[in-house]
Design a protein around this motif. Structure first.
Motif, PDB file in Angstrom:
ATOM      1  N   LEU A 114       0.789  -1.126  -0.077  1.00  0.00           N
ATOM      2  CA  LEU A 114      -0.064   0.046  -0.060  1.00  0.00           C
ATOM      3  C   LEU A 114       0.681   1.292   0.092  1.00  0.00           C
ATOM      4  CD1 LEU A 114      -2.933  -0.825   2.381  1.00  0.00           C
ATOM      5  CD2 LEU A 114      -3.037  -0.687   0.039  1.00  0.00           C
ATOM      6  N   VAL A 115       1.838   1.201   0.743  1.00  0.00           N
ATOM      7  CA  VAL A 115       2.841   2.324   0.956  1.00  0.00           C
ATOM      8  C   VAL A 115       3.448   2.852  -0.517  1.00  0.00           C
ATOM      9  CG1 VAL A 115       5.036   3.349   1.868  1.00  0.00           C
ATOM     10  CG2 VAL A 115       3.295   2.185   3.304  1.00  0.00           C
ATOM     11  N   VAL A 116       4.075   1.538  -1.154  1.00  0.00           N
ATOM     12  CA  VAL A 116       4.589   1.759  -2.440  1.00  0.00           C
ATOM     13  C   VAL A 116       3.643   2.117  -3.698  1.00  0.00           C
ATOM     14  CG1 VAL A 116       5.628   0.302  -4.545  1.00  0.00           C
ATOM     15  CG2 VAL A 116       6.312   0.081  -1.831  1.00  0.00           C
ATOM     16  N   ALA A 117       2.354   1.416  -3.515  1.00  0.00           N
ATOM     17  CA  ALA A 117       1.292   2.171  -4.351  1.00  0.00           C
ATOM     18  C   ALA A 117       0.942   3.598  -4.146  1.00  0.00           C
ATOM     19  CB  ALA A 117       0.035   1.224  -4.232  1.00  0.00           C
ATOM     20  N   VAL A 118       0.773   3.985  -2.982  1.00  0.00           N
ATOM     21  CA  VAL A 118       0.584   5.446  -2.580  1.00  0.00           C
ATOM     22  C   VAL A 118       1.654   6.204  -3.238  1.00  0.00           C
ATOM     23  CG1 VAL A 118      -0.091   6.989  -0.857  1.00  0.00           C
ATOM     24  CG2 VAL A 118      -1.205   4.974  -0.871  1.00  0.00           C
TER      25      VAL A 118
END
Length: 408
Positions: free
Chosen positions: A18-22
């Protein structure tokens, strides 16, 4: 054989994804910000009639509510709610049109007369400027300048003329675009009026539908928090906008009365300029005073000086007496944050941003403060700002409370 999944590491992996996607979305948005901003501008332009309709409905809603309460007391239950709403909506628009018609019937003719008078006097002012220039030339014997200097002056004059000609030539397509934008604006405004009628007729239904959808998608405590924030934002916006409009109307009327009392020219035109620009906090008085002083300066320089003094006293009266009485502490912002909000939103949205920037930033400021206080309470820390100041450099508060007199 069933694979053994570790819940702890699965959770960490999900959060990492999620952090990478955001982060990827944020980086892409930063890189393509001009395109995204252009798309947002096009999207907002498509919604312009609905924005106008919402603004009109928001402004007229208090008038509609007041007329509904009055009609309900007069008729009791003899009228159905739907019938009463239609009657009150018609009365709301009739009252608004009558008030605007009376205002423009009084104001517009005097403004047109003042502008016409200024336009008639422009040739005389140009002649005076030309005579003044000739006097300067004769006084300092500029006719005997070297040939090279005269050639440079003539060349500069020709460049100015060519620049003016180029500006006028380039202005033709801009005039056409302005005509199209005015036509589009009129059509959007007519559509906005129609949309505002639908919004006011069914405002309870729209609110219930939005609340229904929110409860279907979002947990109930979050929905209640959003409704509380919306109610708080409404109180800030309605209190500031209605108060600022009333304050600016009073300043405009006082300016008109004072200018007539001292027999200053162009009283209506200048009073409208001062009243309208006074809507913008802090910078509004200067924005309105400068062109007004320039207008008077071309007619009567001494009167312009007296008008500057009069406006200064009027703005002091507004800032220290009238404004605080009407607005009070409707935004809860300090002077620093007011200037900050006007500067930021003014650069983003122009004059509209300078007007709505203060209540909009007040809402943002209030939300950040509530979130910070909520986090501090969870950590068991004090929520007062003074508790986090240095002991060597405590906060400078307002006037300390008066100590009670000791009884002898």
């Amino acid at each position: 054989m069933k694979p053994d999944f570790n819940r702890k590491y699965n959770t960490i992996a999900i959060y990492a994804v999620l952090v990478v996607a955001v982060s990827a979305v944020v980086v892409a948005a930063i890189i393509n910000f001009p395109k995204i901003w252009a798309y947002l501008g096009n999207f907002v332009s498509l919604l312009t009639p609905f924005i106008i309709g919402f603004v009109l409905a928001y402004i007229l809603c208090p008038i509609l509510n007041a007329i509904e309460r009055l009609l309900a007391r007069l008729t009791g239950e003899r009228l159905r709610r739907g019938t009463r709403r239609v009657i009150c909506l018609i009365l709301t628009y009739i009252v608004t049109i009558i008030v605007l018609t009376i205002f423009f019937w009084i104001v517009i003719p005097q403004i047109v007369s003042s502008v016409t008078s200024i336009a008639v006097q422009i040739p005389g002012w140009m002649t005076s400027v030309e005579a003044f220039a000739n006097d300067i030339i004769a006084k300092y014997d500029l006719y005997n300048l070297p040939t090279s200097t005269l050639q440079q002056i003539m060349k500069a004059f020709e460049q100015v003329l060519s620049s003016v000609t180029g500006v006028l030539t380039d202005a033709i397509p801009h005039v056409w675009k302005a005509t199209l934008s005015v036509t589009t604006g009129v059509l959007n405004f007519i559509l906005g009026i129609i949309i505002s009628i639908y919004m006011l007729l069914s405002k309870e239904r729209f609110f219930a539908q939005i609340k229904k959808l929110m409860n279907a998608l979002i947990p109930s405590p979050v929905v209640q928090k959003i409704l509380d924030i919306t109610h708080q934002s409404h109180e800030i916006f309605s209190g500031f906008i209605s108060g600022k409009l009333l304050d600016s109307l009073i300043i405009g009327v006082l300016c008109f009365c004072g200018m007539n009392l001292f027999q200053m020219p162009y009283a209506m035109l200048i009073s409208v300029i001062v009243g309208v620009t006074n809507i913008i906090p802090y910078f509004g008085p200067f924005i309105g005073a400068i062109p007004s002083i320039l207008i008077l300066l071309m007619v009567e320089p001494v009167t312009a000086l007296w008008f500057a003094l009069f406006v200064l006293l009027l703005q002091q009266l507004d800032g220290n007496v009238i404004g605080p009485k009407i607005l009070g502490d409707s935004t809860g912002l300090s002077a620093f944050w007011v200037v900050f909000s006007i500067t930021v939103f003014g650069s983003l949205l122009g004059l509209v941003g300078m007007f709505i920037g203060v209540p909009l930033f007040a809402v943002i400021y209030s939300l950040i403060r509530q979130f910070a206080e909520w986090r501090l309470e969870k950590k068991g820390l004090p929520i007062s700002t003074g508790a986090f100041a240095s002991k060597k450099h405590p906060l400078i508060e307002g006037k300390p409370p008066k100590k009670p007199k000791s009884k002898k």
